[in-house]
Structures are given as C-alpha cells and as structure tokens.
Design a protein around this motif. Structure first.
Motif, mmCIF file in Angstrom:
data_model
loop_
_atom_site.group_PDB
_atom_site.id
_atom_site.type_symbol
_atom_site.label_atom_id
_atom_site.label_comp_id
_atom_site.label_asym_id
_atom_site.label_seq_id
_atom_site.Cartn_x
_atom_site.Cartn_y
_atom_site.Cartn_z
ATOM 1 N N UNK A 105 -17.450 -15.359 5.264
ATOM 2 C CA UNK A 105 -16.067 -15.609 4.844
ATOM 3 C C UNK A 105 -15.665 -14.634 3.741
ATOM 4 N N UNK A 106 -14.404 -14.260 3.743
ATOM 5 C CA UNK A 106 -13.827 -13.435 2.681
ATOM 6 C C UNK A 106 -13.182 -14.400 1.693
ATOM 7 N N UNK A 107 -13.575 -14.316 0.427
ATOM 8 C CA UNK A 107 -13.052 -15.228 -0.588
ATOM 9 C C UNK A 107 -12.285 -14.507 -1.691
ATOM 10 N N UNK A 108 -12.436 -13.183 -1.760
ATOM 11 C CA UNK A 108 -11.731 -12.416 -2.782
ATOM 12 C C UNK A 108 -11.480 -11.014 -2.233
ATOM 13 N N UNK A 109 -10.287 -10.479 -2.527
ATOM 14 C CA UNK A 109 -9.899 -9.168 -2.027
ATOM 15 C C UNK A 109 -9.431 -8.323 -3.205
ATOM 16 N N UNK A 110 -9.834 -7.050 -3.216
ATOM 17 C CA UNK A 110 -9.454 -6.127 -4.294
ATOM 18 C C UNK A 110 -8.616 -4.995 -3.714
ATOM 19 N N UNK A 111 -7.574 -4.604 -4.440
ATOM 20 C CA UNK A 111 -6.706 -3.501 -4.044
ATOM 21 C C UNK A 111 -6.555 -2.543 -5.221
ATOM 22 N N UNK A 112 -6.430 -1.257 -4.937
ATOM 23 C CA UNK A 112 -6.065 -0.298 -5.987
ATOM 24 C C UNK A 112 -4.596 -0.536 -6.319
ATOM 25 N N UNK A 113 -4.281 -0.605 -7.601
ATOM 26 C CA UNK A 113 -2.931 -0.947 -8.054
ATOM 27 C C UNK A 113 -1.871 -0.047 -7.439
ATOM 28 N N UNK A 114 -2.056 1.246 -7.509
ATOM 29 C CA UNK A 114 -1.037 2.177 -7.007
ATOM 30 C C UNK A 114 -0.781 1.968 -5.507
ATOM 31 N N UNK A 115 -1.834 1.850 -4.737
ATOM 32 C CA UNK A 115 -1.692 1.650 -3.295
ATOM 33 C C UNK A 115 -1.042 0.295 -2.996
ATOM 34 N N UNK A 116 -1.449 -0.730 -3.714
ATOM 35 C CA UNK A 116 -0.903 -2.080 -3.522
ATOM 36 C C UNK A 116 0.601 -2.091 -3.781
ATOM 37 N N UNK A 117 1.002 -1.589 -4.937
ATOM 38 C CA UNK A 117 2.430 -1.568 -5.260
ATOM 39 C C UNK A 117 3.209 -0.711 -4.269
ATOM 40 N N UNK A 118 2.622 0.401 -3.839
ATOM 41 C CA UNK A 118 3.273 1.256 -2.851
ATOM 42 C C UNK A 118 3.537 0.517 -1.555
ATOM 43 N N UNK A 119 2.585 -0.288 -1.104
ATOM 44 C CA UNK A 119 2.766 -1.056 0.139
ATOM 45 C C UNK A 119 3.818 -2.151 -0.016
ATOM 46 N N UNK A 120 3.782 -2.860 -1.143
ATOM 47 C CA UNK A 120 4.786 -3.909 -1.370
ATOM 48 C C UNK A 120 6.177 -3.281 -1.421
ATOM 49 N N UNK A 121 6.320 -2.171 -2.129
ATOM 50 C CA UNK A 121 7.619 -1.497 -2.237
ATOM 51 C C UNK A 121 8.071 -0.924 -0.897
ATOM 52 N N UNK A 122 7.145 -0.360 -0.113
ATOM 53 C CA UNK A 122 7.477 0.165 1.207
ATOM 54 C C UNK A 122 7.984 -0.951 2.120
ATOM 55 N N UNK A 123 7.284 -2.076 2.117
ATOM 56 C CA UNK A 123 7.687 -3.208 2.956
ATOM 57 C C UNK A 123 9.051 -3.740 2.535
ATOM 58 N N UNK A 124 9.299 -3.815 1.232
ATOM 59 C CA UNK A 124 10.598 -4.300 0.754
ATOM 60 C C UNK A 124 11.706 -3.336 1.146
ATOM 61 N N UNK A 125 11.472 -2.030 1.023
ATOM 62 C CA UNK A 125 12.481 -1.034 1.410
ATOM 63 C C UNK A 125 12.786 -1.127 2.905
ATOM 64 N N UNK A 126 11.750 -1.314 3.728
ATOM 65 C CA UNK A 126 11.959 -1.465 5.167
ATOM 66 C C UNK A 126 12.792 -2.715 5.463
ATOM 67 N N UNK A 127 12.543 -3.757 4.735
ATOM 68 C CA UNK A 127 13.305 -4.998 4.887
ATOM 69 C C UNK A 127 14.775 -4.773 4.536
ATOM 70 N N UNK A 128 15.019 -4.031 3.472
ATOM 71 C CA UNK A 128 16.391 -3.776 3.022
ATOM 72 C C UNK A 128 17.156 -2.882 3.993
ATOM 73 N N UNK A 129 16.444 -2.041 4.757
ATOM 74 C CA UNK A 129 17.129 -1.136 5.664
ATOM 75 C C UNK A 129 17.465 -1.800 7.002
#
Length: 110
Positions: A84-108
C-alpha cells in the motif's frame, strides 16, 4: 465535474475508494486553494461519496510542505506492484506547476 488526482499514473481517488469522486476542480485547484501546500499541515477533503448528491463520506488527505517537498499523507491505496502507498512526496516546483497548469486548462474551457 470532478477532479482526478493521479500520482505516478495511478488514480488516487479511484484506488483509495471506488465509491468516491473527486471534488469540483474549481474548489481544489484555485490559486491558494486546498491543494496548495503550507508550512502548517492541514487535512483536505479531495473526494466525496458519489450518489445523486455527494454523500457524507469524504476522502481526506493531509498536505504539508517540508522544505522543497510537498507531502501527502493519510492516503492509502494499492501500489502498482505490491503493498500500500501511505505517503507521497512531490518536488514543490513541479507540484505547483501541475496544479497551476490544471487550473489554467480549467479556466480556458467554455
């Protein structure tokens, strides 16, 4: 409209609890919204039981920032091979980039 949360190609919501559907992306992905990490850990509802109306059951993860890493904990889903996966780690820059990319796609979208 639902948010789909993928980690390493795996749908976290579907693998955690198949009764759940991701919450509205306008809620989760907005700038400064629940998926944005802070120094103070916080619990975030990311999915709800799917029925004609969202049910009372929620899928909740704990999000925190540790240095340049975003950590999701209190998750539990089957891994791609075994265990089982119980904890996940992301690099901050990549994580924020993905959240921002997804939000921009939603807005378009119309």
């Amino acid at each position: 409209m639902h948010t789909y949360l993928f980690v390493d190609g795996l749908d976290v919501v579907a693998r955690s609890d198949s009764r759940m559907a991701g919450l509205d992306p306008r809620q989760l992905l907005r700038p400064g919204g629940p998926l944005y990490p802070t120094d103070m850990p916080r619990k975030v509802d990311v999915a709800a039981e799917e029925q004609p109306e969202p049910g009372p059951d929620r899928l909740t993860i704990r999000i925190r920032l540790r240095g340049e890493m975003v950590i999701w904990s209190d998750v539990m889903y089957p891994g791609p091979v075994a265990g089982a996966i119980e904890e996940v780690h992301f690099r901050l820059r990549q994580y924020l980039g993905e959240v921002e990319r997804a939000y921009a796609a939603l807005q378009s979208q119309p």
